[in-house]
Design an enzyme around this catalytic site. Structure first.
Site, short mmCIF file in Angstrom:
data_model
loop_
_atom_site.label_atom_id
_atom_site.label_comp_id
_atom_site.label_asym_id
_atom_site.label_seq_id
_atom_site.Cartn_x
_atom_site.Cartn_y
_atom_site.Cartn_z
N HIS A 24 2.37 2.80 -0.14
CA HIS A 24 1.67 2.19 1.00
C HIS A 24 0.34 1.59 0.55
O HIS A 24 0.04 0.43 0.85
CB HIS A 24 1.45 3.26 2.07
CG HIS A 24 0.59 2.82 3.21
ND1 HIS A 24 1.10 2.49 4.44
CD2 HIS A 24 -0.76 2.66 3.33
CE1 HIS A 24 0.12 2.14 5.24
NE2 HIS A 24 -1.03 2.25 4.59
N GLU A 25 -0.44 2.39 -0.17
CA GLU A 25 -1.76 1.91 -0.59
C GLU A 25 -1.65 0.77 -1.59
O GLU A 25 -2.54 -0.09 -1.68
CB GLU A 25 -2.57 3.07 -1.19
CG GLU A 25 -2.82 4.22 -0.23
CD GLU A 25 -3.51 3.79 1.05
OE1 GLU A 25 -4.23 2.76 1.03
OE2 GLU A 25 -3.31 4.47 2.07
N HIS A 28 -1.89 -2.54 0.20
CA HIS A 28 -3.27 -2.96 0.47
C HIS A 28 -3.96 -3.45 -0.80
O HIS A 28 -4.63 -4.49 -0.81
CB HIS A 28 -4.07 -1.78 1.05
CG HIS A 28 -3.60 -1.30 2.38
ND1 HIS A 28 -3.34 -2.15 3.42
CD2 HIS A 28 -3.37 -0.04 2.85
CE1 HIS A 28 -2.96 -1.45 4.48
NE2 HIS A 28 -2.96 -0.18 4.15
#
Length: 439
Positions: A24-25, A28
């Protein structure tokens, strides 16, 4: 040995959760770097740092509390409108809070990094950066569902008889999928009484013929039958006609979300063999769609389930199968899956991957909620800013400037307090009164 496999299962699934958070990170981080935003930290977890390493301008690490992760980008919040960060801290109930947050957002901004701040990017770029994290979870869920449905396949009943039940037992007398011993005086199961043997293949019931892979249709036909029923089986290459007295019995409900639901239907007393059948991309898309709908419904039902969760955590009340679970709960179920004995490897791997896919769907939807500090809490201000700027441009008005996301901080603090309280309650319930999938 069961304890060892339980511990191994917990460790494997916990590692899968950490990978999902890091994945997920990474969404970003990658998009932020694409758009020239400086990223000083890439962390999995919160609290004290357990391990870290610096590569270039970014520190990568793992922290003590595995309840999420974060990518710290410089300049997440714009300066106060009409003011500077150097002005005195205001003393209003929320203004001081906002000023502190702005100062924290600017602490890594050096003069040479002024044009690398998050808030200086156009709204669509900020939306891409914040949406990339949840989108990575969606991608991972699609990959996991595809591995299960298109690679391993789904268990499909055949018309080949794997084993016979010795006596008539209702579904409530079956624990963890294993029939219990026949009580004294229990009647013989209809199939055994009629002379059906293991390894027979059922060809027809009441004249309705079934192919080798028509196990589900065969089960439906048996459940719909009652009384003396003509059945044709194939044994050693010969077709043998039999008459079986199908009786009503309490059986597990099919297609129910409740694994303990039962119905009264026709009972033969045979266990059919299963094979794993690979599905196609359309089935994966349908699974993803159904999963998104079910997960969204579960998220909206969380407030209504809090009283029952409180009772399970602190009052010893029974915990339902659909009770919210945290990291402890889902990891424990990972151990429970691996500890199951006499289960095909396909079943263990499928359950593992499907549960991890469901977790990633939850992360995808939860992070899109328009509440800071979730990703949606930055996406909504960016969308509103784009609307304001485009409207002003169409009307020939001056650029209104960036939307001040710091004004949402009071909401963020309330959300964090509620989330932490909820997480603690879920963790306690997962420890003292866990959800059990296998009884």
């Amino acid at each position: 040995m069961t304890i060892v496999w339980t511990v191994v299962g917990i460790a494997i699934f916990f590692f899968g959760l950490l990978l999902s958070i890091a994945w997920h990170e990474l969404g970003h981080f990658t998009t932020a770097r694409w758009f020239g935003i400086k990223v000083p930290e890439f962390m999995v977890g919160f609290g004290r740092t357990l391990w870290s390493v610096r590569r270039g301008e970014t520190e990568y690490g793992i922290k003590m509390i595995p309840l999420g992760g974060y990518v710290r980008m410089i300049g997440m919040l714009p300066p106060a409108k009409g003011g500077t960060l150097g002005r005195n801290r205001r003393t209003g109930p929320f203004q001081g809070l906002m000023d502190d947050a702005r100062a924290q957002s600017q602490m890594d901004v050096r003069p040479e990094d002024a044009d690398r701040q998050f808030w200086t990017r156009s709204p669509w770029k900020r939306i891409v950066v914040m949406f990339a994290g949840p989108f990575m979870n969606l991608i991972l869920a699609v990959v996991l569902f595809s591995l299960v449905l298109m690679g391993i396949g789904v268990p499909t009943a055949t018309t080949q008889i794997e084993s016979l039940e010795k006596c008539v037992l209702p579904a409530v007398a079956v624990q963890d999928g294993v029939p219990q011993e026949c009580p004294a005086g229990a009647p013989l199961a209809p199939a055994l009484a009629a002379g059906v043997q293991p390894d027979d293949r059922i060809l027809s019931v009441r004249g309705q013929e079934f192919g080798p892979d028509d196990g589900t249709a065969l089960q439906d036909a048996i459940r719909a039958s009652s009384g003396p029923t003509p059945v044709v089986v194939e044994r050693a290459g010969r077709q043998i006609p039999l008459t079986v007295d199908v009786i009503p019995n309490v059986l597990p409900a099919r297609g129910s979300a409740d694994p303990y639901a039962t119905v009264t239907a026709g009972y033969l007393g045979v266990a059919l063999d299963t094979q794993y059948t690979q599905l196609g991309p359309g089935d994966v898309a349908a699974q993803i769609g159904n999963g998104v709908v079910r997960t969204a419904e579960a998220i909206t039902q969380i407030p209504a389930r809090i009283p029952a969760l409180f009772g399970a955590a602190f009052l010893g009340e029974e915990r339902s199968q659909d009770s919210p679970m945290g990291v402890v709960g889902v990891s424990r179920i990972g151990g429970e899956i691996l500890a199951q004995q006499d289960v095909p490897w396909q079943a263990d791997v499928s359950r593992f991957l499907m549960m991890l896919a469901a977790v990633n769907l939850s992360l995808f939807l939860l992070n899109l909620l328009p509440v800071p500090p979730l990703d949606g809490g930055q996406i909504v201000p960016a969308i509103w800013e784009a609307i304001k700027r485009n409207t002003a441009k169409l009307l020939g008005r001056p650029d209104p400037g960036p939307v001040d996301a710091a004004k949402l901080l009071p909401v963020a603090y309330v959300f964090v307090i509620v989330f932490l309280g909820f997480s603690v309650m879920v963790a306690i319930a997962d420890i003292v009164n866990p959800v059990r999938l296998f009884g």
